[in-house]
Design a protein around this motif. Structure first.
Motif, PDB file in Angstrom:
ATOM      1  N   LEU A  30       9.231   2.422   3.857  1.00  0.00           N
ATOM      2  CA  LEU A  30       9.415   1.193   4.722  1.00  0.00           C
ATOM      3  C   LEU A  30       8.633   0.047   4.143  1.00  0.00           C
ATOM      4  O   LEU A  30       9.013  -1.222   4.289  1.00  0.00           O
ATOM      5  CB  LEU A  30       9.015   1.466   6.375  1.00  0.00           C
ATOM      6  CG  LEU A  30       9.711   2.729   6.919  1.00  0.00           C
ATOM      7  CD1 LEU A  30       9.339   2.822   8.639  1.00  0.00           C
ATOM      8  CD2 LEU A  30      11.237   2.048   7.206  1.00  0.00           C
ATOM      9  N   PHE A  31       7.428   0.159   3.747  1.00  0.00           N
ATOM     10  CA  PHE A  31       6.439  -0.797   3.221  1.00  0.00           C
ATOM     11  C   PHE A  31       7.131  -1.319   2.049  1.00  0.00           C
ATOM     12  O   PHE A  31       7.002  -2.533   1.809  1.00  0.00           O
ATOM     13  CB  PHE A  31       4.934  -0.336   3.123  1.00  0.00           C
ATOM     14  CG  PHE A  31       4.125  -1.447   2.653  1.00  0.00           C
ATOM     15  CD1 PHE A  31       3.603  -2.206   3.919  1.00  0.00           C
ATOM     16  CD2 PHE A  31       3.714  -1.492   1.612  1.00  0.00           C
ATOM     17  CE1 PHE A  31       2.920  -3.266   3.586  1.00  0.00           C
ATOM     18  CE2 PHE A  31       2.907  -2.377   1.191  1.00  0.00           C
ATOM     19  CZ  PHE A  31       2.095  -3.400   2.259  1.00  0.00           C
ATOM     20  N   ILE A  32       7.622  -0.406   1.103  1.00  0.00           N
ATOM     21  CA  ILE A  32       8.211  -0.838  -0.100  1.00  0.00           C
ATOM     22  C   ILE A  32       9.446  -1.566   0.285  1.00  0.00           C
ATOM     23  O   ILE A  32       9.590  -2.800  -0.664  1.00  0.00           O
ATOM     24  CB  ILE A  32       8.466   0.438  -0.914  1.00  0.00           C
ATOM     25  CG1 ILE A  32       7.316   1.279  -1.727  1.00  0.00           C
ATOM     26  CG2 ILE A  32       9.787   0.252  -2.036  1.00  0.00           C
ATOM     27  CD1 ILE A  32       7.755   2.467  -2.092  1.00  0.00           C
ATOM     28  N   ALA A  33      10.305  -1.240   1.350  1.00  0.00           N
ATOM     29  CA  ALA A  33      11.509  -1.965   1.513  1.00  0.00           C
ATOM     30  C   ALA A  33      11.166  -3.607   1.832  1.00  0.00           C
ATOM     31  O   ALA A  33      11.746  -4.335   1.643  1.00  0.00           O
ATOM     32  CB  ALA A  33      12.408  -1.346   2.673  1.00  0.00           C
ATOM     33  N   ALA A  34      10.055  -3.547   2.859  1.00  0.00           N
ATOM     34  CA  ALA A  34       9.668  -4.784   3.472  1.00  0.00           C
ATOM     35  C   ALA A  34       9.053  -5.777   2.325  1.00  0.00           C
ATOM     36  O   ALA A  34       9.254  -6.923   2.032  1.00  0.00           O
ATOM     37  CB  ALA A  34       8.772  -4.549   4.624  1.00  0.00           C
ATOM     38  N   PHE A  35       8.236  -4.991   1.271  1.00  0.00           N
ATOM     39  CA  PHE A  35       7.522  -5.882   0.458  1.00  0.00           C
ATOM     40  C   PHE A  35       8.634  -6.408  -0.760  1.00  0.00           C
ATOM     41  O   PHE A  35       8.314  -7.306  -1.437  1.00  0.00           O
ATOM     42  CB  PHE A  35       6.613  -5.007  -0.357  1.00  0.00           C
ATOM     43  CG  PHE A  35       5.367  -5.632  -1.258  1.00  0.00           C
ATOM     44  CD1 PHE A  35       4.431  -6.115  -0.800  1.00  0.00           C
ATOM     45  CD2 PHE A  35       5.560  -5.579  -2.584  1.00  0.00           C
ATOM     46  CE1 PHE A  35       3.550  -6.834  -1.254  1.00  0.00           C
ATOM     47  CE2 PHE A  35       4.732  -6.395  -3.456  1.00  0.00           C
ATOM     48  CZ  PHE A  35       3.858  -6.893  -2.688  1.00  0.00           C
ATOM     49  N   ALA A  36       9.534  -5.445  -1.002  1.00  0.00           N
ATOM     50  CA  ALA A  36      10.533  -5.945  -1.950  1.00  0.00           C
ATOM     51  C   ALA A  36      11.275  -7.088  -1.410  1.00  0.00           C
ATOM     52  O   ALA A  36      11.678  -7.931  -2.331  1.00  0.00           O
ATOM     53  CB  ALA A  36      11.624  -4.907  -2.024  1.00  0.00           C
ATOM     54  N   LEU A  84      -0.146   2.303  -0.261  1.00  0.00           N
ATOM     55  CA  LEU A  84       1.113   1.520   0.337  1.00  0.00           C
ATOM     56  C   LEU A  84       1.163   0.299  -0.695  1.00  0.00           C
ATOM     57  O   LEU A  84       2.269   0.264  -1.194  1.00  0.00           O
ATOM     58  CB  LEU A  84       0.796   1.252   1.578  1.00  0.00           C
ATOM     59  CG  LEU A  84       0.838   2.066   2.747  1.00  0.00           C
ATOM     60  CD1 LEU A  84       0.740   1.561   4.163  1.00  0.00           C
ATOM     61  CD2 LEU A  84       2.124   2.855   2.693  1.00  0.00           C
ATOM     62  N   LEU A  85      -0.038  -0.422  -1.005  1.00  0.00           N
ATOM     63  CA  LEU A  85       0.005  -1.622  -1.825  1.00  0.00           C
ATOM     64  C   LEU A  85       0.562  -1.169  -3.257  1.00  0.00           C
ATOM     65  O   LEU A  85       1.327  -1.806  -3.756  1.00  0.00           O
ATOM     66  CB  LEU A  85      -1.362  -2.308  -1.732  1.00  0.00           C
ATOM     67  CG  LEU A  85      -1.122  -3.424  -2.833  1.00  0.00           C
ATOM     68  CD1 LEU A  85      -0.209  -4.614  -1.806  1.00  0.00           C
ATOM     69  CD2 LEU A  85      -2.734  -4.181  -2.407  1.00  0.00           C
ATOM     70  N   ARG A  86      -0.024  -0.154  -3.644  1.00  0.00           N
ATOM     71  CA  ARG A  86       0.157   0.389  -5.156  1.00  0.00           C
ATOM     72  C   ARG A  86       1.797   0.860  -5.154  1.00  0.00           C
ATOM     73  O   ARG A  86       2.465   0.133  -6.323  1.00  0.00           O
ATOM     74  CB  ARG A  86      -0.466   1.685  -5.335  1.00  0.00           C
ATOM     75  CG  ARG A  86      -0.117   2.149  -6.834  1.00  0.00           C
ATOM     76  CD  ARG A  86      -0.616   3.590  -7.129  1.00  0.00           C
ATOM     77  NE  ARG A  86      -0.644   4.116  -8.516  1.00  0.00           N
ATOM     78  CZ  ARG A  86       0.545   4.556  -8.979  1.00  0.00           C
ATOM     79  NH1 ARG A  86       1.786   4.533  -8.235  1.00  0.00           N
ATOM     80  NH2 ARG A  86       0.490   4.670 -10.338  1.00  0.00           N
ATOM     81  N   PHE A  87       2.347   1.360  -4.419  1.00  0.00           N
ATOM     82  CA  PHE A  87       3.712   1.644  -4.742  1.00  0.00           C
ATOM     83  C   PHE A  87       4.473   0.387  -4.295  1.00  0.00           C
ATOM     84  O   PHE A  87       5.585   0.273  -5.192  1.00  0.00           O
ATOM     85  CB  PHE A  87       4.001   2.921  -3.841  1.00  0.00           C
ATOM     86  CG  PHE A  87       3.572   4.057  -4.319  1.00  0.00           C
ATOM     87  CD1 PHE A  87       4.503   4.782  -5.204  1.00  0.00           C
ATOM     88  CD2 PHE A  87       2.600   5.020  -3.901  1.00  0.00           C
ATOM     89  CE1 PHE A  87       3.965   5.936  -5.940  1.00  0.00           C
ATOM     90  CE2 PHE A  87       2.318   5.867  -4.540  1.00  0.00           C
ATOM     91  CZ  PHE A  87       2.785   6.696  -5.258  1.00  0.00           C
ATOM     92  N   ALA A  88       4.110  -0.337  -3.500  1.00  0.00           N
ATOM     93  CA  ALA A  88       4.896  -1.576  -3.188  1.00  0.00           C
ATOM     94  C   ALA A  88       4.890  -2.559  -4.344  1.00  0.00           C
ATOM     95  O   ALA A  88       5.895  -2.875  -4.681  1.00  0.00           O
ATOM     96  CB  ALA A  88       4.271  -2.269  -1.908  1.00  0.00           C
TER      97      ALA A  88
END
Length: 148
Positions: A30-36, A84-88
């Motif tokens: 979910l964090f990746i989707a938001a960060f994208a 979370l930040l790394r993958f985002a």
């Protein structure tokens, strides 16, 4: 190289239960989707090349924050935030690099470059073997340091 071993690190070193690990990975997606969603505005603000560099450096620093790199002992909450930040950062960086590549390549050769880009997945899988060897021999932290 060591992405596949973060789960083991969280369960064996940080003592996450399977439910906690599942929750972390769900929140991560979910964090990746938001960060994208920040990719386009940031690329306009910084420029694509600068953004790719910032995201790459950000992912390296976040990887270091997951395990401390021998410099400090991160709390579980800090390690999770860095995870979370790394993958985002990495998932936001790849489309930027792809768009830069496609803009620099003649249209007639784009399919070749797209195929070459897909070889990255093969090298990613092959490097997992090396990461596993390093993790078994020297520990997860050493393997993560080599990845940075």
């Amino acid at each position: 190289m060591t992405v596949r071993y973060f789960s083991l690190y969280f369960t064996q070193v940080l003592r996450f239960s399977p439910a906690q690990l599942c929750m972390l990975n769900a929140v991560c997606r979910l964090f990746i989707a938001a960060f994208a969603q920040l990719g386009k505005p940031l690329s306009v603000l910084l420029g694509r090349c600068n953004l790719a560099l910032v995201l790459h450096i950000g992912s390296a620093i976040a990887t270091l924050g997951i395990y401390g790199g021998g410099f400090f002992n991160p709390s579980v909450l800090f390690a999770c935030a860095c995870y979370l930040l790394r993958f985002a950062c990495l998932h936001a960086r790849d489309p930027v690099l792809y768009s830069i590549t496609m803009d620099c390549v003649p249209q007639s050769q784009r399919s070749r470059w797209a195929a070459l880009n897909s070889l990255r997945t093969l090298s990613f899988s092959a490097s997992a073997v090396l990461g596993g060897f390093l993790a078994d021999r020297h520990g997860y932290q050493f393997s993560f340091t080599v990845t940075i």
